[in-house]
Design a protein around this motif. Structure first.
Motif, PDB file in Angstrom:
ATOM      1  N   ALA A 108       0.829  -1.200   0.000  1.00  0.00           N
ATOM      2  CA  ALA A 108       0.000   0.000   0.000  1.00  0.00           C
ATOM      3  C   ALA A 108       0.868   1.256   0.000  1.00  0.00           C
ATOM      4  CB  ALA A 108      -0.912  -0.002   1.219  1.00  0.00           C
ATOM      5  N   LEU A 275      -7.002  -2.780   9.300  1.00  0.00           N
ATOM      6  CA  LEU A 275      -7.299  -1.867   8.195  1.00  0.00           C
ATOM      7  C   LEU A 275      -6.053  -1.159   7.684  1.00  0.00           C
ATOM      8  CD1 LEU A 275     -10.612  -0.192   9.437  1.00  0.00           C
ATOM      9  CD2 LEU A 275     -10.356  -1.532   7.341  1.00  0.00           C
ATOM     10  N   THR A 276      -5.173  -0.769   8.588  1.00  0.00           N
ATOM     11  CA  THR A 276      -3.997   0.022   8.210  1.00  0.00           C
ATOM     12  C   THR A 276      -2.772  -0.828   7.928  1.00  0.00           C
ATOM     13  OG1 THR A 276      -3.444   0.322  10.558  1.00  0.00           O
ATOM     14  CG2 THR A 276      -4.776   2.036   9.511  1.00  0.00           C
ATOM     15  N   ARG A 278      -0.128  -3.236   5.923  1.00  0.00           N
ATOM     16  CA  ARG A 278       0.417  -2.959   4.585  1.00  0.00           C
ATOM     17  C   ARG A 278      -0.367  -3.635   3.461  1.00  0.00           C
ATOM     18  NH1 ARG A 278       6.094  -6.432   4.661  1.00  0.00           N
ATOM     19  NH2 ARG A 278       5.175  -8.494   4.489  1.00  0.00           N
ATOM     20  N   ARG A 280      -3.650  -3.700   3.274  1.00  0.00           N
ATOM     21  CA  ARG A 280      -4.904  -2.974   3.076  1.00  0.00           C
ATOM     22  C   ARG A 280      -6.029  -3.935   2.658  1.00  0.00           C
ATOM     23  NH1 ARG A 280      -1.977   0.452   5.012  1.00  0.00           N
ATOM     24  NH2 ARG A 280      -2.018   2.690   4.550  1.00  0.00           N
ATOM     25  N   MET A 307     -12.409  -1.232   3.713  1.00  0.00           N
ATOM     26  CA  MET A 307     -11.012  -1.231   3.315  1.00  0.00           C
ATOM     27  C   MET A 307     -10.547   0.201   3.144  1.00  0.00           C
ATOM     28  SD  MET A 307     -11.665  -2.611  -0.597  1.00  0.00           S
ATOM     29  CE  MET A 307      -9.962  -2.914  -0.959  1.00  0.00           C
ATOM     30  N   LEU A 308      -9.252   0.418   3.351  1.00  0.00           N
ATOM     31  CA  LEU A 308      -8.637   1.723   3.121  1.00  0.00           C
ATOM     32  C   LEU A 308      -7.968   1.728   1.752  1.00  0.00           C
ATOM     33  CD1 LEU A 308      -6.989   2.525   6.582  1.00  0.00           C
ATOM     34  CD2 LEU A 308      -9.196   3.270   5.698  1.00  0.00           C
ATOM     35  N   CYS A 310      -5.450   1.562  -1.251  1.00  0.00           N
ATOM     36  CA  CYS A 310      -4.174   0.857  -1.371  1.00  0.00           C
ATOM     37  C   CYS A 310      -3.280   1.453  -2.453  1.00  0.00           C
ATOM     38  CB  CYS A 310      -4.402  -0.632  -1.643  1.00  0.00           C
ATOM     39  SG  CYS A 310      -5.394  -0.965  -3.116  1.00  0.00           S
ATOM     40  N   ASP A 368      -8.925  -8.747  -3.713  1.00  0.00           N
ATOM     41  CA  ASP A 368      -8.611  -8.208  -2.386  1.00  0.00           C
ATOM     42  C   ASP A 368      -8.642  -9.315  -1.333  1.00  0.00           C
ATOM     43  OD1 ASP A 368      -8.559  -5.446  -3.283  1.00  0.00           O
ATOM     44  OD2 ASP A 368     -10.721  -5.645  -3.492  1.00  0.00           O
TER      45      ASP A 368
END
Length: 752
Positions: A108, A275-276, A278, A280, A307-308, A310, A368
């Motif tokens: 990410a 969530l954070t 690497r 993602r 999801m955050l 990427c 994902d």
């Protein structure tokens, strides 16, 4: 007189594409050492010489201070006479020899690149393809090893003078970053209409405008295309669902940051960490009441998959949209994710109103990853982008290279050489030729990437699986059939670096058994070589076979028959029960199963939650969603002893039916049922321990994706004094099955 020393250092592990060469260069330069470092087909090779104290400090710091993204497996040091190097340099990669180098997963976007992305004075301001030594595409763009630009899909983008200067500057974070580029020399973005014609204007801004207007846009990500709509737009989400032929299965939602995530879901420390991370991944989290997300995004679910971003592109798009967006796999139904531009426009032309594309090719598609937290850690539901192809390490090496072909649903494959097990990314359900093609192409790519030529091929015992048929068609290999639920337990053992023996509890969907029935609620004495069946759920007919999995009310009928006094209250699809019950009596079209999956389906139907399903596991998932986690009551199940322990799960169904007839709340009934299953598991394990002397339990199978059941079972087993193994890095469902098959094949090869 200063004593000088020279050493050649071989470093293996995840050491390419993670900033390892720049780290070595900086370390050697700081210590005043000479020599060179290069990537090669085995990992990283270093020649270093200089003052004895400096060389010794170099060797110490090499492992102690290695880049955070690296994973060193081994360091081999050989001394030699000084070669007279002047200064320290990074040499060109060496592609010769057997390939053992590891390829890192996609990374990410890092904070440094995000700052550069937002800097109006910088030459990469709002450039969607910023990457450096610490982030960016890796596995999905790699064509071969060593990891050098010429062996990635960035090979066609010649660096401009500015990027080249950064690439060769040891003080710059782009130093030897193979994906380095800028607007002058790198990939470019375009927005196309449904016919493939380019639209005018800034692609990101125009895309956000379309999303706000309720349009569906196919967005090219790291590992393939996603289909996107504004998450709060009910009509857009419903249109996407209809066009994609995905009736009810929840969509994932991408949010800009943790603050936005916290407005949709309850995000605790564990959820935030996932969530954070690497990778993602998509993380399943409890949905907040009144969360501003359209009902069509996740109907019937108390959770949302968040999801955050990427990639820089996703960061830019979310900033323009100023709200969360649905981001679901770019495919129709359960087909493999689309990843090639021309093919995508053809395949998704009936779904997407526009396409946000770029000209950096994706070499390997990767969906994902999906994770689910629970009180004891987290469960990997799908292992893909951000995790594949980084290997797992087996406790003992395989004597010969192994290919394991996995299952039919949630297909993966696994290749093993020595102690390294390369589990593929999630491919999909092997129920059509398109998915089978992706499966075979993936095997070929992994074999070439890691220089593995399988001599042993493991497969499921079900001859109807396309994965099994593929294995049986291979020539010049030794075939190893592995029973489905033994492979599940072996997967849990391999995931934990163990070999057994253990009490293996496999709670799973129906799978090919050794006695002509379909197994799936099994208690095994298992190690990696073999297993012995010690107990199971009582056999029950599956009226209509596969139809019983699509229509859970059939399983309710099979469990209850005509035996419950309140049948008129709990009967679902009453008009069809006589035919279904006739099938159970004659056995025609009603195979017998011990599977735990249909048990959960039956109770879901009994409670009126789900009579028919539109995706695999839906009835059981919604039953868990409705369960009251505070419920402490438990339904008892009779366990009979004989040659095998038999858990009479019909007791649980009848108890639930009695409570339905008595008007007990659905949440309480679902909670008591989950507790009853967990209690039955513990009682069986205690009885087995008393007879077999085993005190470690390994839990596996798709039913154990149920966080409530997993928490209850683990808590009770530990309370009874057991050591409990659960999955850590691979799915407990069929997505992890190929690892178990590979571990079994390797163990049998060692013992032969």
């Amino acid at each position: 007189m200063t004593v000088r020393k020279r050493v050649d250092v071989r470093v293996e592990g995840v050491v390419q594409g993670v900033g390892f060469r720049p780290f070595v260069y900086s370390l050697a330069s700081r210590l005043g050492l000479a020599g060179r470092v290069r990537n090669d087909v085995e990992g990283v090779f270093i020649e270093v010489e200089g003052a004895l104290a400096g060389v010794e400090e170099f060797l110490t710091a090499l492992e102690r201070d290695a880049p955070a993204l690296s994973e060193i497996e081994s360091v081999t040091v050989v001394s030699g006479p000084p070669a007279g190097h002047r200064g320290f340099s990074i040499a060109a990669g060496d592609p010769a020899g057997p390939r053992r180098a590891l390829v890192p997963a996609d990374l990410a976007t890092c904070d440094d690149c995000l700052r550069e992305l937002a800097d109006p004075a910088g030459r990469r301001h709002r450039y969607p393809f910023i990457a450096c030594a610490n982030c960016g595409p890796r596995f999905t763009v790699v064509r071969g090893v060593p990891y050098d630009r010429l062996l990635t899909t960035m090979a066609g983008f010649a660096m401009c003078a500015d990027c080249s200067a950064e690439y060769h500057d040891p003080g710059d974070r782009h130093f030897r970053a193979e994906s380095t580029c800028c607007p002058a020399c790198g990939p470019s973005l375009r927005l196309l209409d449904a016919r493939g014609a380019e639209l005018c204007g800034d692609p990101v801004s125009a895309c956000a405008t379309l999303l706000r207007a309720g349009r569906v846009v196919a967005v090219k990500g790291l590992g393939g295309f996603h289909l996107a709509v504004a998450a709060a737009h009910q009509e857009a989400a419903a249109a996407l669902r209809a066009r994609k032929h995905r009736a009810e299965k929840p969509f994932a939602v991408m949010v800009a940051d943790l603050d936005q995530a916290g407005r949709l879901c309850a995000v605790d420390g564990q959820g935030a960490a996932l969530l954070t991370g690497r990778a993602r991944p998509i993380v399943l989290l409890p949905r907040l009441p009144g969360a501003p997300v359209a009902d069509a995004v996740a109907p019937g679910s108390r959770d949302l998959g968040l999801m955050l971003p990427c990639t820089p592109l996703h960061h830019l798009l979310l900033a323009e949209l100023a709200g969360p967006m649905v981001l679901t796999s770019g495919s129709v139904g359960d087909e493999p994710i689309a990843y090639e531009d021309a093919d995508t426009i053809t395949r998704l032309g009936g779904i997407a109103d526009a396409f946000l594309v770029h000209d950096r090719a994706i070499h390997v598609p990767a969906d994902d990853s999906v994770l689910r937290p629970w009180s004891g850690g987290h469960t990997v539901l799908r292992r893909a982008r951000g995790h594949a192809p980084e290997p797992l390490t087996l406790r003992r090496p395989a004597p010969r290279p192994v290919l394991a072909c996995g299952a039919e649903l949630r297909s993966t494959f696994c290749l093993v050489r020595g102690r390294r097990a390369f589990l593929s990314q999630h491919i999909g359900d092997l129920d059509d030729q398109e998915t089978l093609r992706s499966f075979v192409e993936g095997i070929d790519h992994f074999c070439g990437l890691f220089d593995i030529r399988p001599e042993v091929v493991a497969h499921d015992l079900d001859p109807g699986y396309l994965s099994t048929r593929h294995a049986l068609e291979l020539t010049g290999v030794e075939l190893v059939g592995v029973q489905h639920h033994h492979a599940h337990i072996a997967s849990c053992l391999a995931d934990n670096g163990e070999t057994g023996p253990v009490i293996g509890v496999a709670l799973d969907g129906p799978g090919h058994g050794l006695d002509g029935t379909l197994w799936g609620g099994e208690f095994l004495r298992a190690d990696l070589t073999s297993f012995h069946r010690l107990g199971h759920l009582a056999l029950v007919p599956m009226p209509g076979g596969a139809a019983a999995l699509r229509q859970p009310w059939r399983m309710a009928a099979a469990y209850l028959r005509d035996e419950h006094p309140g049948l008129d209250v709990v009967r679902r699809n009453a008009a069809h029960w006589p035919d279904v019950l006739a099938r159970t009596r004659t056995g025609l079209g009603a195979p017998m199963t011990s599977s735990a999956g249909p048990l959960f389906d039956a109770v879901s139907a009994l409670l009126g939650i789900r009579d028919a399903v539109t995706y695999e596991g839906q009835a059981a998932a919604e039953l868990e969603q409705r369960a009251d986690p505070a419920e402490s009551g438990s339904y008892p199940a009779t366990i009979t002893e004989g040659d095998l322990l038999v858990v009479h799960a019909a007791d649980l169904v009848r108890a639930a039916a009695a409570d339905v007839a008595a008007g007990i709340a659905t949440g309480s009934i679902a909670g008591r049922f989950h507790n009853g299953v967990a209690d039955a598991v513990v009682r069986c394990c205690v009885m087995i321990r008393d007879g077999a002397g085993l005190n470690t339990v390994a839990l596996s199978g798709s039913v154990l994706q149920n966080a409530l059941l997993l928490e209850r079972a683990v808590e009770r087993l530990r309370g009874a004094g057991f050591r409990v193994l659960t999955h850590i890095r691979v799915p407990p469902g069929d997505g992890g099955l190929s690892l178990g098959q590979a571990a079994v094949a390797a163990a049998r090869d060692r013992s032969s």
